[in-house]
Design a protein around this motif. Structure first.
Motif, PDB file in Angstrom:
ATOM      1  N   LEU A 212      86.878 105.316  50.194  1.00 11.35           N
ATOM      2  CA  LEU A 212      86.189 104.085  49.796  1.00 11.35           C
ATOM      3  C   LEU A 212      86.524 103.714  48.358  1.00 11.35           C
ATOM      4  O   LEU A 212      86.635 102.531  48.025  1.00 11.35           O
ATOM      5  CB  LEU A 212      84.678 104.282  49.938  1.00 11.35           C
ATOM      6  CG  LEU A 212      84.167 104.556  51.356  1.00 11.35           C
ATOM      7  CD1 LEU A 212      82.715 104.986  51.314  1.00 11.35           C
ATOM      8  CD2 LEU A 212      84.348 103.333  52.241  1.00 11.35           C
ATOM      9  N   GLY A 213      86.661 104.703  47.492  1.00 15.07           N
ATOM     10  CA  GLY A 213      86.963 104.444  46.092  1.00 15.07           C
ATOM     11  C   GLY A 213      86.574 105.625  45.228  1.00 15.07           C
ATOM     12  O   GLY A 213      86.151 106.677  45.731  1.00 15.07           O
ATOM     13  N   GLN A 214      86.720 105.451  43.923  1.00 12.06           N
ATOM     14  CA  GLN A 214      86.369 106.521  42.995  1.00 12.06           C
ATOM     15  C   GLN A 214      85.692 105.931  41.764  1.00 12.06           C
ATOM     16  O   GLN A 214      85.828 104.741  41.468  1.00 12.06           O
ATOM     17  CB  GLN A 214      87.608 107.307  42.574  1.00 12.06           C
ATOM     18  CG  GLN A 214      88.628 106.498  41.783  1.00 12.06           C
ATOM     19  CD  GLN A 214      89.883 107.284  41.466  1.00 12.06           C
ATOM     20  OE1 GLN A 214      90.018 108.455  41.825  1.00 12.06           O
ATOM     21  NE2 GLN A 214      90.824 106.642  40.798  1.00 12.06           N
ATOM     22  N   MET A 215      84.953 106.772  41.041  1.00  7.39           N
ATOM     23  CA  MET A 215      84.287 106.334  39.821  1.00  7.39           C
ATOM     24  C   MET A 215      84.357 107.458  38.801  1.00  7.39           C
ATOM     25  O   MET A 215      84.051 108.610  39.115  1.00  7.39           O
ATOM     26  CB  MET A 215      82.835 105.950  40.092  1.00  7.39           C
ATOM     27  CG  MET A 215      82.104 105.442  38.856  1.00  7.39           C
ATOM     28  SD  MET A 215      80.420 104.876  39.205  1.00  7.39           S
ATOM     29  CE  MET A 215      80.756 103.296  39.982  1.00  7.39           C
ATOM     30  N   ASN A 216      84.788 107.121  37.568  1.00 11.82           N
ATOM     31  CA  ASN A 216      84.835 108.133  36.532  1.00 11.82           C
ATOM     32  C   ASN A 216      83.508 108.203  35.799  1.00 11.82           C
ATOM     33  O   ASN A 216      82.615 107.379  35.992  1.00 11.82           O
ATOM     34  CB  ASN A 216      86.009 107.891  35.570  1.00 11.82           C
ATOM     35  CG  ASN A 216      85.892 106.560  34.833  1.00 11.82           C
ATOM     36  OD1 ASN A 216      84.802 106.096  34.512  1.00 11.82           O
ATOM     37  ND2 ASN A 216      87.033 105.953  34.530  1.00 11.82           N
TER      38      ASN A 216
END
Length: 229
Positions: A212-216
């Motif tokens: 779905l995605g990534q977040m830092n």
């Protein structure tokens, strides 16, 4: 006067030369088309990882709806490790830094906003992952050895541990996250996981996974700040 062109007996007839040139050109064009088709297929099947920078992106990706269904696996890399930093260690040299613990706390606040009522929490047994998990969730969580073994079976193990209706949050390592991205066809140049970053994977009813995605950590902090303002 001569009625026709005279051709040397050792030279190919002009018509034959033209046919050979046409055949050669056709072969070149055909080869180029085959290469182009192969490249197009490869480009269409590779996975791009969205960097979440807002709640709107999280919503449009399907993350929020998938989370509500308990259909998500989150892989969180441990926070900044002490033995590879000049920053002050939290305690154990095999663990994380003080700065890393602060990042993990902010990431934990962001995940809490998603809701952990229907989530299973697991960590690698390494000191740095256990410390990260403690600051993420405010408590110690269960550990399993396979979360520290970033081998070729890691993605299969992660997917098989997912229970229907429950999100699965895994505190692990960059090499293990890389294994999942490889399995899901993320190109080498796009496979990366910063300290305390999270990769979100959806598990469909058919058992098929998709990113779905990534977040830092920095984006988690901004999200928490906006929510509290």
């Amino acid at each position: 006067m001569l009625q026709g062109a005279i051709t040397h007996p050792d030279l190919p007839h002009p018509a034959n030369r033209r046919r050979r040139l046409s055949t050669r050109a056709l072969a070149v064009v055909t080869g180029m088309l085959v290469v182009l088709a192969g490249f197009s297929t490869w480009y269409a099947t590779r996975t791009r990882v969205m960097d979440f920078r807002s709640e709107q992106q999280m919503n449009s990706s399907g993350l929020l709806s998938e989370w509500a269904k308990g259909a998500v696996i989150v892989l969180i890399r441990h926070a900044e490790r002490c033995d590879r930093s000049d920053n002050t260690c939290l305690s154990d040299p095999a663990g994380i830094t003080v700065a890393g613990s602060q990042s993990a706390t902010e990431v934990g606040k962001g995940i809490a906003q998603l809701g952990l009522q229907h989530a299973e929490l697991l960590s690698s047994p390494e000191v740095r992952t256990q410390q990260t998990a403690h600051f993420l969730f405010g408590k110690a969580i269960a550990t399993q050895d396979w979360l520290g073994q970033c081998d070729r079976d890691f993605a299969k193990n992660a997917f098989s541990h997912k229970e229907a209706g429950y999100n699965l949050v895994l505190v692990t390592h960059s090499g293990c996250i890389d294994r999942v991205e490889r399995q899901l066809k993320v190109p080498g140049g796009e496979r990366s996981s910063e300290y305390a970053s999270a990769l979100f994977v959806s598990m469909g009813n058919n058992g098929k996974a998709r990113i779905l995605g990534q977040m830092n950590a920095e984006q988690w902090q901004k999200l928490v700040t906006r929510a509290g303002s």
